[in-house]
Design a protein around this motif. Structure first.
Motif, PDB file in Angstrom:
ATOM      1  N   LYS A   1       3.950   2.140   7.506  1.00  0.00           N
ATOM      2  CA  LYS A   1       4.383   1.642   8.813  1.00  0.00           C
ATOM      3  C   LYS A   1       5.538   0.658   8.659  1.00  0.00           C
ATOM      4  CE  LYS A   1      -0.044   2.310  11.121  1.00  0.00           C
ATOM      5  NZ  LYS A   1      -0.837   2.851  10.024  1.00  0.00           N
TER       6      LYS A   1
ATOM      7  N   SER B   1      -4.116 -10.341  10.294  1.00  0.00           N
ATOM      8  CA  SER B   1      -2.836 -10.770   9.734  1.00  0.00           C
ATOM      9  C   SER B   1      -3.089 -12.038   8.919  1.00  0.00           C
ATOM     10  CB  SER B   1      -1.844 -11.080  10.853  1.00  0.00           C
ATOM     11  OG  SER B   1      -0.766 -11.847  10.341  1.00  0.00           O
TER      12      SER B   1
ATOM     13  N   HIS C   1      -9.887  -8.330   7.749  1.00  0.00           N
ATOM     14  CA  HIS C   1      -9.082  -7.382   8.534  1.00  0.00           C
ATOM     15  C   HIS C   1      -8.307  -8.138   9.625  1.00  0.00           C
ATOM     16  CE1 HIS C   1      -9.031  -3.316  10.886  1.00  0.00           C
ATOM     17  NE2 HIS C   1      -7.841  -3.793  10.637  1.00  0.00           N
TER      18      HIS C   1
ATOM     19  N   GLN D   1       6.085  -2.378   5.502  1.00  0.00           N
ATOM     20  CA  GLN D   1       5.345  -1.836   4.355  1.00  0.00           C
ATOM     21  C   GLN D   1       6.257  -1.118   3.361  1.00  0.00           C
ATOM     22  OE1 GLN D   1       2.215   0.516   6.174  1.00  0.00           O
ATOM     23  NE2 GLN D   1       0.907  -1.264   6.430  1.00  0.00           N
TER      24      GLN D   1
ATOM     25  N   LEU E   1       5.254  -2.931  10.057  1.00  0.00           N
ATOM     26  CA  LEU E   1       4.534  -3.952   9.287  1.00  0.00           C
ATOM     27  C   LEU E   1       5.271  -4.300   7.993  1.00  0.00           C
ATOM     28  CD1 LEU E   1       0.872  -2.620   9.739  1.00  0.00           C
ATOM     29  CD2 LEU E   1       1.971  -4.498  10.949  1.00  0.00           C
TER      30      LEU E   1
ATOM     31  N   ASP F   1      -3.589  -3.679   8.614  1.00  0.00           N
ATOM     32  CA  ASP F   1      -3.494  -2.270   9.017  1.00  0.00           C
ATOM     33  C   ASP F   1      -4.844  -1.541   8.918  1.00  0.00           C
ATOM     34  OD1 ASP F   1      -2.831   0.380   9.365  1.00  0.00           O
ATOM     35  OD2 ASP F   1      -1.123   0.351   8.006  1.00  0.00           O
ATOM     36  N   ASP F   2      -5.345  -1.057  10.060  1.00  0.00           N
ATOM     37  CA  ASP F   2      -6.654  -0.358  10.107  1.00  0.00           C
ATOM     38  C   ASP F   2      -6.742   0.764   9.084  1.00  0.00           C
ATOM     39  OD1 ASP F   2      -6.629  -1.880  12.367  1.00  0.00           O
ATOM     40  OD2 ASP F   2      -6.903  -0.258  13.796  1.00  0.00           O
ATOM     41  N   GLU F   3      -5.673   1.569   9.025  1.00  0.00           N
ATOM     42  CA  GLU F   3      -5.677   2.745   8.155  1.00  0.00           C
ATOM     43  C   GLU F   3      -5.802   2.354   6.679  1.00  0.00           C
ATOM     44  OE1 GLU F   3      -3.101   6.854   8.256  1.00  0.00           O
ATOM     45  OE2 GLU F   3      -2.022   4.956   8.263  1.00  0.00           O
ATOM     46  N   LYS F   4      -5.099   1.277   6.315  1.00  0.00           N
ATOM     47  CA  LYS F   4      -5.161   0.832   4.905  1.00  0.00           C
ATOM     48  C   LYS F   4      -6.535   0.261   4.578  1.00  0.00           C
ATOM     49  CE  LYS F   4      -0.868   1.918   4.846  1.00  0.00           C
ATOM     50  NZ  LYS F   4      -0.718   2.144   6.267  1.00  0.00           N
TER      51      LYS F   4
ATOM     52  N   GLY G   1      -2.388  -3.131   0.936  1.00  0.00           N
ATOM     53  CA  GLY G   1      -1.795  -1.823   1.236  1.00  0.00           C
ATOM     54  C   GLY G   1      -2.571  -0.679   0.620  1.00  0.00           C
TER      55      GLY G   1
ATOM     56  N   GLU H   1      -5.823  -7.706   4.950  1.00  0.00           N
ATOM     57  CA  GLU H   1      -5.033  -6.528   5.341  1.00  0.00           C
ATOM     58  C   GLU H   1      -5.144  -6.323   6.839  1.00  0.00           C
ATOM     59  OE1 GLU H   1      -2.592  -3.927   5.748  1.00  0.00           O
ATOM     60  OE2 GLU H   1      -2.876  -4.219   3.584  1.00  0.00           O
TER      61      GLU H   1
ATOM     62  N   TYR I   1      -2.626   7.914   3.464  1.00  0.00           N
ATOM     63  CA  TYR I   1      -2.307   6.993   4.544  1.00  0.00           C
ATOM     64  C   TYR I   1      -0.826   7.133   4.871  1.00  0.00           C
ATOM     65  CZ  TYR I   1      -0.977   4.445   0.352  1.00  0.00           C
ATOM     66  OH  TYR I   1      -0.428   4.104  -0.852  1.00  0.00           O
TER      67      TYR I   1
END
Length: 251
Positions: free
Chosen positions: A5, A84, A82, A10, A8, A62-65, A40, A60, A2
């Motif tokens: 970002k 904030s 999914h 991170q 965010l 973040d889509d990717e996480k 994360g 979480e 991943y």
């Protein structure tokens, strides 16, 4: 894998010893329901899902996480919210515990959300920017004692547990971090109302360099303002002082 970002906030934990210390700090108090904020890459998650006999959820954004966590830990199916954390409804019925390497860009707002849920949040173990962690734990009279210190400490006992060095993260943040634990107080000071208390504290610290008499004069009658306590500045007042003063407010 991943990508990380910056937008965010991170900074992912990579030090296994710190992860284990956080999980150990969490387990000093029993719980049945656990919410992880900002899992994360799963540094803490992989230990949390091993805790027996609990219901686990994670929040979480973040889509990717989310995709990475689902692939890496199939047990998380249907357990990731999914969104904030600031937009989440209360994730459980009844009492629950919160843990997280909190995104630094919203860490103060996270604490205010915890206060909204304080009737049900049993324990919080969280990693913050060190400066924020110190502020939450600061006693009255300390130069960093402020709104956050008073509002959190009115309802929770705050324990500063340990520092975390920048090198424990990927990428390393520019600042040190600190882990704190919040445990509900058994003796919340009596106050006229939470609304009055929050209003008084925020107004007092809004002009923290002034004496209380000048900072909060709109909230009390001239007669009440003659009291000697109003010669002090906001950071000199204890939580109990603020709570008592709510009963003398105009509204």
């Amino acid at each position: 894998m991943y990508t990380l970002k910056k937008s965010l906030g991170q900074h992912f934990l990579k030090d296994e010893n710190i992860c284990k210390k956080i999980v150990s700090s969490l387990q000093t108090h029993p719980f049945n329901q656990l919410l992880e904020v900002g899992p994360g890459g799963g540094a803490l998650t992989k230990y949390l899902i091993e805790i027996p006999h609990i219901t686990f959820k994670a929040v979480e954004l973040d889509d990717e996480k989310v995709e990475f966590l689902h692939k890496t830990y199939p047990v998380l199916k249907d357990k990731i919210i999914h969104k904030s954390f600031l937009d989440v409804d209360k994730p459980f019925e009844g009492k629950f515990t919160i843990v997280g390497n909190f995104p630094y860009n919203i860490s103060t707002q996270i604490l205010f959300k915890v206060l909204e849920w304080k009737e049900d949040v049993e324990i919080v173990v969280g990693m913050f920017q060190k400066e924020v962690a110190q502020r939450v734990a600061a006693p009255s009279g300390n130069k960093v004692y402020g709104v956050l210190s008073v509002l959190v400490q009115a309802f929770y006992k705050v324990e500063y547990l340990f520092d975390v060095h920048q090198n424990c993260f990927n990428p390393p943040p520019k600042v040190m971090s600190g882990v704190i634990r919040l445990v509900p107080r058994t003796n919340v000071p009596e106050m006229k109302s939470e609304r009055a208390f929050f209003n008084l504290v925020k107004t007092a610290f809004n002009q923290r360099r002034k004496t209380l008499r000048n900072a909060v004069k709109g909230l009390f009658t001239p007669e009440v303002l003659k009291d000697e306590i109003f010669n002090k500045r906001a950071e000199q007042l204890t939580i109990e002082d603020f709570a008592k003063l709510t009963f003398l407010m105009n509204y």
